[in-house]
Design an enzyme around this catalytic site. Structure first.
Site, short mmCIF file in Angstrom:
data_model
loop_
_atom_site.label_atom_id
_atom_site.label_comp_id
_atom_site.label_asym_id
_atom_site.label_seq_id
_atom_site.Cartn_x
_atom_site.Cartn_y
_atom_site.Cartn_z
CB SER A 14 22.24 -33.07 33.28
OG SER A 14 22.94 -32.44 32.23
CD GLU A 15 18.86 -36.06 33.82
OE1 GLU A 15 18.06 -35.31 33.24
OE2 GLU A 15 19.87 -36.53 33.26
CB THR A 48 28.39 -47.63 28.57
OG1 THR A 48 28.75 -46.44 29.28
CG2 THR A 48 26.89 -47.64 28.34
CD GLU A 49 28.33 -54.61 30.75
OE1 GLU A 49 27.27 -55.19 31.12
OE2 GLU A 49 29.46 -54.98 31.08
CD GLN A 56 14.56 -18.75 17.59
OE1 GLN A 56 14.75 -19.97 17.52
NE2 GLN A 56 13.43 -18.19 17.19
CD GLU A 96 33.85 -38.69 29.65
OE1 GLU A 96 34.36 -38.32 30.72
OE2 GLU A 96 34.44 -38.61 28.56
N GLY A 108 24.12 -48.04 32.16
CA GLY A 108 24.66 -46.78 31.69
C GLY A 108 24.98 -45.91 32.89
N GLY A 142 18.24 -17.74 12.52
CA GLY A 142 16.96 -18.02 11.89
C GLY A 142 17.03 -19.18 10.91
#
Length: 363
Positions: A347-348, A111-112, A317, A344, A116, A320
């Site tokens: 999701s897209e 990566t740069e 949740q 890595e 990405g 709490g």
């Protein structure tokens, strides 16, 4: 692995996170357990594990501490993973034993700042000068950059051709930048890697010039299975904590676990995590069978990382206000799990990979 995680890692994880630094003193212990050479053959000092067993190991590490698990994942799946895919026998004989013994940690520099998700858009260049290569450029978000004794660096050797190089820390012209301050995973080192006329011998080119991109894709396929397993561990840990809390916490004269509004999120999260485990194990089993795993690895990574984030938020949740406190592991897990949907391959990107593989198979 589970015993080591429970006895050695879990009690120390909060302290490591608060200190904001990787606990280097644990490296010899990791090496003795084989965690620094998970897939490396025994003759080169590794544990020689199959992909399915490695997925089980990464789940247990993720359940114990995301930072330690990510450090080990980057060392094994990315740095060593590239050497196993692309390095010659001679290079493996030189580079792998110090990595598996704990003498050196490894880092993988792809990566740069400007590349990405678009990995092919990198700008770090390697120019042939006599028998050597001279590398110049900047890498970004490199796990283990400040800790590593060895780097696999990916660079352009032509306008559209990508090559990989093995570079020892301390080589003139390569240095880590200032460690990043992150939302989570505070005990995992992340920093830029800067290359300024870094001279690398021709013997340290990994594979053929201009042919590294196929190796990079193979490394990422395997790495995504590991990240999915790591995320699964994080989500599992959060739900186990929340379930135990729901059995003890009382409100309105009853255990909160008796209320369906608490039961249903726990049930959904556990079901999704179990489904994620099956996707991860399918991808790992296919890898062990020598079959392509691009689609299956992306499915496993996509589903497991998003399920882990949903599980962590559901657990918070249930707890709490207590879950929001920094002395509760769930608060840390929520922050740590979030990166798994980004690193890595976001999701897209996983959705793009899955769709492309589906369309290719249908053609």
């Amino acid at each position: 692995m589970r015993a080591f995680a429970r006895e050695r890692v879990i009690p120390a994880a909060a302290g490591w996170s608060e200190a904001g630094a990787f606990p280097s003193a644990i490296v010899p212990e990791l090496a003795r357990l084989g965690l620094l050479g998970l897939a490396v053959p025994a003759e080169l000092g590794g544990a020689g594990l199959d992909a399915l067993t490695i997925a089980l190991v990464m789940e247990e590490l993720g359940a114990a501490d995301g930072s330690l698990a990510l450090t080990i994942a980057a060392h094994n799946s990315l740095c060593i993973g590239h050497l196993l895919v692309g390095a010659s026998e001679e290079q493996q004989g030189r580079w792998l034993p110090p990595l598996t013994s704990g003498e050196r940690l490894g880092a993988w520099a792809l990566t740069e700042p400007g590349s990405g998700s678009d990995a092919a858009a990198l700008r770090t260049r390697a120019v042939r000068t006599g028998e050597d290569w001279v590398l110049s450029g900047a890498k970004q978000f490199i796990t283990n950059a400040s800790l590593a004794g060895f780097y696999v660096v990916v660079a352009l050797t032509d306008e559209r051709e990508i090559s990989a190089f093995g570079i020892a820390a301390g080589t003139r012209g390569i240095r880590a930048g200032r460690p990043e301050r992150k939302m989570g995973l505070h005990a995992s080192d992340t920093a830029p890697l800067l290359l300024e006329d870094c001279r690398v011998p021709g013997a340290d080119l990994i594979g053929r010039p201009g042919r590294a991109f196929e190796d990079v894709k193979k490394v990422l396929d395997r790495g995504r299975v590991g990240i999915g397993a790591l995320a699964l561990g994080l989500g599992r840990s959060a739900i186990e904590i929340a379930t135990a809390y729901a059995r003890e916490r009382r409100q309105f004269g009853r255990r909160i676990g008796d209320f369906q509004m608490v039961q249903f999120p726990l049930a959904r999260a556990r079901t999704e995590l179990d489904a994620a485990r099956l996707l991860i194990h399918r991808a790992a089993a296919l890898a062990d069978a020598g079959k392509p795993i691009r689609k299956e690895a992306s499915m496993a990574k996509l589903y497991a990382t998003e399920a882990a984030s949903r599980a962590a938020n559901a657990a918070l949740q249930v707890l709490g206000g207590y879950g929001y406190m920094r002395d509760q592991p769930v608060e840390r897990i929520v922050r740590d799990a979030r990166l798994m949907e980004i690193g890595e391959g976001t999701s897209e990107i996983q959705r793009i990979v899955i769709a492309r593989e589906l369309l290719r198979a249908a053609s």
